[in-house]
Design a protein around this motif. Structure first.
Motif, short mmCIF file in Angstrom:
data_model
loop_
_atom_site.label_atom_id
_atom_site.label_comp_id
_atom_site.label_asym_id
_atom_site.label_seq_id
_atom_site.Cartn_x
_atom_site.Cartn_y
_atom_site.Cartn_z
N PRO A 38 0.83 -1.22 0.00
CA PRO A 38 0.00 0.00 0.00
C PRO A 38 0.86 1.27 0.00
O PRO A 38 0.53 2.24 -0.68
CB PRO A 38 -0.82 -0.13 1.28
N SER A 39 1.97 1.26 0.71
CA SER A 39 2.81 2.45 0.77
C SER A 39 3.54 2.69 -0.57
O SER A 39 3.65 3.83 -1.03
CB SER A 39 3.82 2.32 1.91
N GLU A 40 4.01 1.62 -1.18
CA GLU A 40 4.66 1.76 -2.50
C GLU A 40 3.67 2.33 -3.52
O GLU A 40 4.05 3.11 -4.39
CB GLU A 40 5.17 0.40 -2.99
N LYS A 41 2.40 1.93 -3.41
CA LYS A 41 1.41 2.39 -4.38
C LYS A 41 1.23 3.90 -4.35
O LYS A 41 0.83 4.50 -5.35
CB LYS A 41 0.06 1.71 -4.12
N THR A 42 1.49 4.53 -3.23
CA THR A 42 1.37 6.00 -3.16
C THR A 42 2.75 6.66 -3.22
O THR A 42 2.92 7.80 -2.81
CB THR A 42 0.68 6.43 -1.86
N CYS A 43 3.75 5.93 -3.70
CA CYS A 43 5.14 6.40 -3.67
C CYS A 43 5.52 6.89 -2.26
O CYS A 43 6.08 7.96 -2.10
CB CYS A 43 5.41 7.49 -4.72
N TYR A 44 5.15 6.09 -1.28
CA TYR A 44 5.53 6.32 0.12
C TYR A 44 4.97 7.63 0.69
O TYR A 44 5.52 8.18 1.62
CB TYR A 44 7.06 6.29 0.28
N ARG A 45 3.90 8.10 0.09
CA ARG A 45 3.25 9.27 0.68
C ARG A 45 2.47 8.86 1.94
O ARG A 45 2.31 9.63 2.86
CB ARG A 45 2.31 9.89 -0.36
N THR A 46 1.98 7.62 1.93
CA THR A 46 1.11 7.17 3.02
C THR A 46 1.59 5.84 3.58
O THR A 46 2.39 5.14 2.96
CB THR A 46 -0.34 6.94 2.51
N THR A 47 1.06 5.54 4.76
CA THR A 47 1.24 4.20 5.34
C THR A 47 -0.16 3.66 5.59
O THR A 47 -1.06 4.42 5.97
CB THR A 47 2.07 4.27 6.64
N PRO A 48 -0.38 2.36 5.36
CA PRO A 48 -1.76 1.84 5.49
C PRO A 48 -2.21 1.73 6.95
O PRO A 48 -1.40 1.50 7.84
CB PRO A 48 -1.67 0.46 4.85
N ARG A 49 -3.53 1.88 7.12
CA ARG A 49 -4.13 1.68 8.44
C ARG A 49 -4.03 0.20 8.82
O ARG A 49 -3.64 -0.65 8.03
CB ARG A 49 -5.59 2.13 8.42
N TYR A 50 -4.45 -0.09 10.06
CA TYR A 50 -4.37 -1.47 10.57
C TYR A 50 -5.08 -2.46 9.64
O TYR A 50 -4.51 -3.48 9.24
CB TYR A 50 -4.97 -1.50 11.98
N ASP A 51 -6.34 -2.14 9.28
CA ASP A 51 -7.11 -3.11 8.47
C ASP A 51 -6.49 -3.32 7.09
O ASP A 51 -6.42 -4.44 6.60
CB ASP A 51 -8.56 -2.63 8.32
N GLU A 52 -6.04 -2.24 6.48
CA GLU A 52 -5.44 -2.38 5.15
C GLU A 52 -4.13 -3.15 5.23
O GLU A 52 -3.80 -3.96 4.36
CB GLU A 52 -5.22 -0.98 4.52
N THR A 53 -3.38 -2.91 6.32
CA THR A 53 -2.14 -3.66 6.53
C THR A 53 -2.45 -5.16 6.65
O THR A 53 -1.80 -6.00 6.02
CB THR A 53 -1.42 -3.18 7.80
N ASN A 98 7.70 -4.31 14.63
CA ASN A 98 7.47 -2.98 14.07
C ASN A 98 6.37 -2.27 14.84
O ASN A 98 5.50 -2.91 15.42
CB ASN A 98 7.04 -3.11 12.61
N ALA A 99 6.46 -0.94 14.78
CA ALA A 99 5.36 -0.10 15.28
C ALA A 99 5.12 -0.26 16.77
O ALA A 99 3.99 -0.14 17.22
CB ALA A 99 4.08 -0.37 14.50
N ILE A 100 6.18 -0.51 17.55
CA ILE A 100 5.98 -0.41 19.01
C ILE A 100 5.67 1.05 19.32
O ILE A 100 4.87 1.35 20.20
CB ILE A 100 7.21 -0.93 19.78
N HIS A 101 6.31 1.97 18.59
CA HIS A 101 5.92 3.39 18.56
C HIS A 101 5.22 3.58 17.21
O HIS A 101 5.88 3.62 16.17
CB HIS A 101 7.15 4.30 18.66
N ALA A 102 3.90 3.70 17.27
CA ALA A 102 3.15 3.53 16.02
C ALA A 102 3.10 4.79 15.15
O ALA A 102 2.41 4.81 14.14
CB ALA A 102 1.75 3.01 16.32
N GLY A 103 3.87 5.81 15.53
CA GLY A 103 4.09 6.92 14.59
C GLY A 103 5.30 6.64 13.71
O GLY A 103 5.56 7.36 12.75
N GLU A 104 6.07 5.60 14.09
CA GLU A 104 7.34 5.30 13.42
C GLU A 104 7.12 4.04 12.58
O GLU A 104 7.36 2.93 13.02
CB GLU A 104 8.42 5.10 14.50
N MET A 105 6.61 4.26 11.35
CA MET A 105 6.04 3.17 10.59
C MET A 105 6.95 2.54 9.55
O MET A 105 6.55 1.64 8.83
CB MET A 105 4.77 3.65 9.88
N ASP A 106 8.19 3.03 9.48
CA ASP A 106 9.08 2.61 8.41
C ASP A 106 9.25 1.09 8.36
O ASP A 106 9.23 0.48 7.29
CB ASP A 106 10.47 3.26 8.58
#
Ligand SMILES: [Zn+2]
Length: 632
Positions: A47-62, A119-127
């Motif tokens: 999902p993130s590649e599809k937006t050229c890394y503009r976004t990160t997917p929500r829980y459900d989309e992930t 990943n995402a123990i700090h869920a603002g840090e989504m890399d």
């Protein structure tokens, strides 16, 4: 795109933004990657590649993407729900294995290394989340990286802090450049899961610990994004290996793993550096060093005799650079673990055996607090020219980094730690049955324990502690207790002993104590013994005592009325003329005491048989042997 209902806090935050008069100023769209960095899009793009890394997917989309991967490679991916968050979300792990072998015991037996990435123990840090989705896709769908699975089995938690992840919004990471929106640092109760590893207050932590014990991985990775200074590196890291008790692993980390990791990540075109945090405001003050305590994932994992690797992507790089850098870092880790699999597995087993052997000897001295030795090594630092100017706003100085003027300079990086407080390892700890908050945590860590079958009285080693100071501000919902070095009046216990350094807090004593039936015995000849030591040694930095779980032992529960103590004191002075001398000397030498009528009368109370000798007495015992102790 399917999204679940937004939690109310997110609505509140976006409402707030709309009302701001200068909303334009505060909307800082993330710096988007150069078009050259946009990957070609196909049906398997994340999902993130599809937006050229503009976004990160929500829980459900992930989770939809995770399920698609599992569906595409059912023999190579198993999804496991290892627990629930506070708000009831599933905590999902992906097991990725070449041949469908997903059983931890069989994998350990076959000497196949298990790498655990969270990943995402700090869920603002989504890399890390977006990087691992791509990495696993490249292992099992297009199979570009299928070779990494020859021996390795990957356990990946795409979103650990799932409630925080859905606390979604554009204003969650003030220092960070993208994605457009992201999750929040803490769980739904505002607990930072990366301070909770030892005390295990959060349901997510309790679930994680059980899952960790199920897998007992060979190598651990925790993906984050930095805060802090600006510099050229986009990939920064810290490898936590216990130099004191696992010197072979620490040597491998320093001499073999890290140089190879840096070489591989650099070769991929990213700029890599050890984790950067300056001793002062400016880079020339160098990089400090300190104890990694078990409140942190990496500090905890090294108590479990496993190397722990922290990835901190640099917050100001665009999200495309960060996700692809995180991908390269993870790929490099897997390649090196693959290369050194036999060695790593052997070192981990040896570290477990060394811990068990130390527990059998039961007089081994174990360091519980460490401080820097002061030793440092030069490090090539790739930064930006900086200027410091006076700020009329803060009244101090502020630093500006000039990204158009890269510099390379040598700075000092501190290395080496030495023990400041040590503890003698007993044969076993004995925790009275009524201290359930302590026992609950020992159970959460999966420690082997036994229970006494009858009341038992005997001499044990324990501690007498002076009254600590409690933090005024809460930290992780607790008011921590500590003994900062201090001069001046000390508690009764410290004064009584006469030889306690002001910062020592607790001193070892031998006491005859009674433990009721059902009390918990924690033998030290077990591989995770260091976890119990850090929880039960009161002076350890993240002990139950320091987190404030034993506060009640410092409370005086009975008080003498003044007119009763006046009579008692006179009788005591009559019976013991030497007491008068002592009292007069105390009054003469301690003006604070002299001016406090309660302290003056309490002085006699403390020397009478009515005084409660349990004040400051640590209730947990240290046994030098289990002989004679009635255990199941
Ligand atoms: Zn973080």
């Amino acid at each position: 795109m399917f999204r679940i209902a937004l939690p109310f806090v997110v609505l509140a935050v976006s409402g707030f933004a709309q009302q701001l008069p200068n909303a334009d100023l505060l909307t800082q769209p993330p710096k988007v990657a150069a078009a050259a960095k946009c990957p070609a899009v196909d049906e398997w793009s994340t999902p993130s590649e599809k937006t050229c890394y503009r976004t990160t997917p929500r829980y459900d989309e992930t989770m939809q993407y995770v399920r698609r991967l599992a569906h595409a490679a059912p023999k190579q991916i198993r999804l496991e729900v290892f627990g629930k968050t506070g708000q009831g979300r599933d905590l999902v792990a992906m097991i990725v294995s070449r041949d469908g072998q997903f059983d931890p015991a069989a994998l350990h037996k076959a000497n196949r290394p298990v790498v655990f990435v969270q990943n995402a123990i700090h869920a603002g840090e989504m890399d890390g989340k977006d990087a691992t989705l791509a990495l696993i896709r490249d292992m099992v769908v297009n199979k570009k990286l299928a070779g990494l699975l020859d021996r390795i089995v990957l356990v990946n938690i795409p979103i650990y802090n799932a409630d925080g992840h859905e606390w979604f919004g554009p204003y969650n990471r003030i220092n960070q450049n993208g994605p457009e929106q992201m999750g929040w640092r803490t769980n739904a109760r505002q607990l930072n899961l990366n301070r909770d590893y030892l005390k295990a207050d959060a349901p997510e932590t309790v679930a994680w610990l059980a899952y960790w014990n199920k897998w007992l991985p060979d190598f651990f990775v925790d993906d984050h994004v930095t805060d802090g200074a600006d510099y050229q590196a986009d990939v920064t890291y810290y490898l936590d290996a216990d130099r004191v008790t696992s010197p072979a692993t620490a040597d491998w980390a320093d001499k073999s793993f890290i140089p190879e990791f840096e070489r591989r990540v650099s070769a991929s075109g990213h700029v890599v550096s050890p984790y950067i945090d300056f001793a002062g405001q400016t880079p020339d003050t160098g990089i400090p060093n300190g104890q990694s305590t078990p409140r942190f994932s990496t500090g905890y994992v090294h108590l479990q005799n496993r190397p722990a690797f922290l990835i901190e992507m640099h917050m100001l790089k665009d999200y495309a650079t960060r996700v692809t850098g995180n991908y390269e870092a993870l790929k490099a880790i897997l390649e090196i673990v693959h290369r050194d699999a036999d060695k790593l597995i052997a070192m981990n087993r040896a570290a477990d055996q060394a811990t068990i052997a130390a527990g059998r000897e039961h007089r081994t001295v174990f360091p519980i607090r460490l401080e820097p030795t002061g030793e440092s090594v030069p490090m090539e630092f790739k930064g930006y020219r900086w200027t410091v100017e006076k700020s009329d706003l803060s009244g101090a100085t502020w630093i500006s980094y000039h990204q158009d003027q890269p510099i390379t300079m040598t700075i000092q990086r501190q290395v080496g730690l030495k023990p400041t407080i040590t503890a003698t390892i007993p044969a076993a700890y004995i925790v009275p049955v009524e201290w359930t908050p302590l026992i609950r945590v020992l159970e959460a860590h999966g420690l082997a324990m036994r229970r006494t079958t009858q009341p038992w009285t005997g001499e044990v080693e324990t501690y007498r502690c002076e009254t600590p100071q409690w933090a005024q501000q809460p930290f992780e919902s607790r008011h921590t207790a500590s003994w900062p070095a201090r001069e001046g009046p000390q508690s009764f216990v410290a004064r009584e002993s006469g030889n306690v350094a002001p910062s020592q807090g607790c001193r070892a004593v031998r006491e005859k104590m009674t433990f009721p039936a059902g009390s918990v015995i924690v033998p030290m000849d077990q591989r995770a013994a260091k976890v119990a030591i850090h929880w039960l040694e009161p002076m350890a930095p993240d002990s139950a005592m320091q987190w404030g779980l034993l506060d009640s032992i410092f409370e005086q529960k009975e008080y003498g009325e003044g007119y009763v103590l006046e009579r008692l004191a006179r009788k005591m002075l009559e019976a013991d003329p030497k007491l008068k001398e002592e009292f007069d000397q105390k009054v003469a030498s301690d003006p604070q005491f002299a001016g406090n009528r309660f302290a003056r009368l309490n002085w006699f109370y403390q020397r009478s048989p009515w005084w409660d000798p349990r004040i400051g007495l640590y209730p947990v015992g240290k046994l030098s042997s289990l002989t004679g102790v009635p255990v199941k």
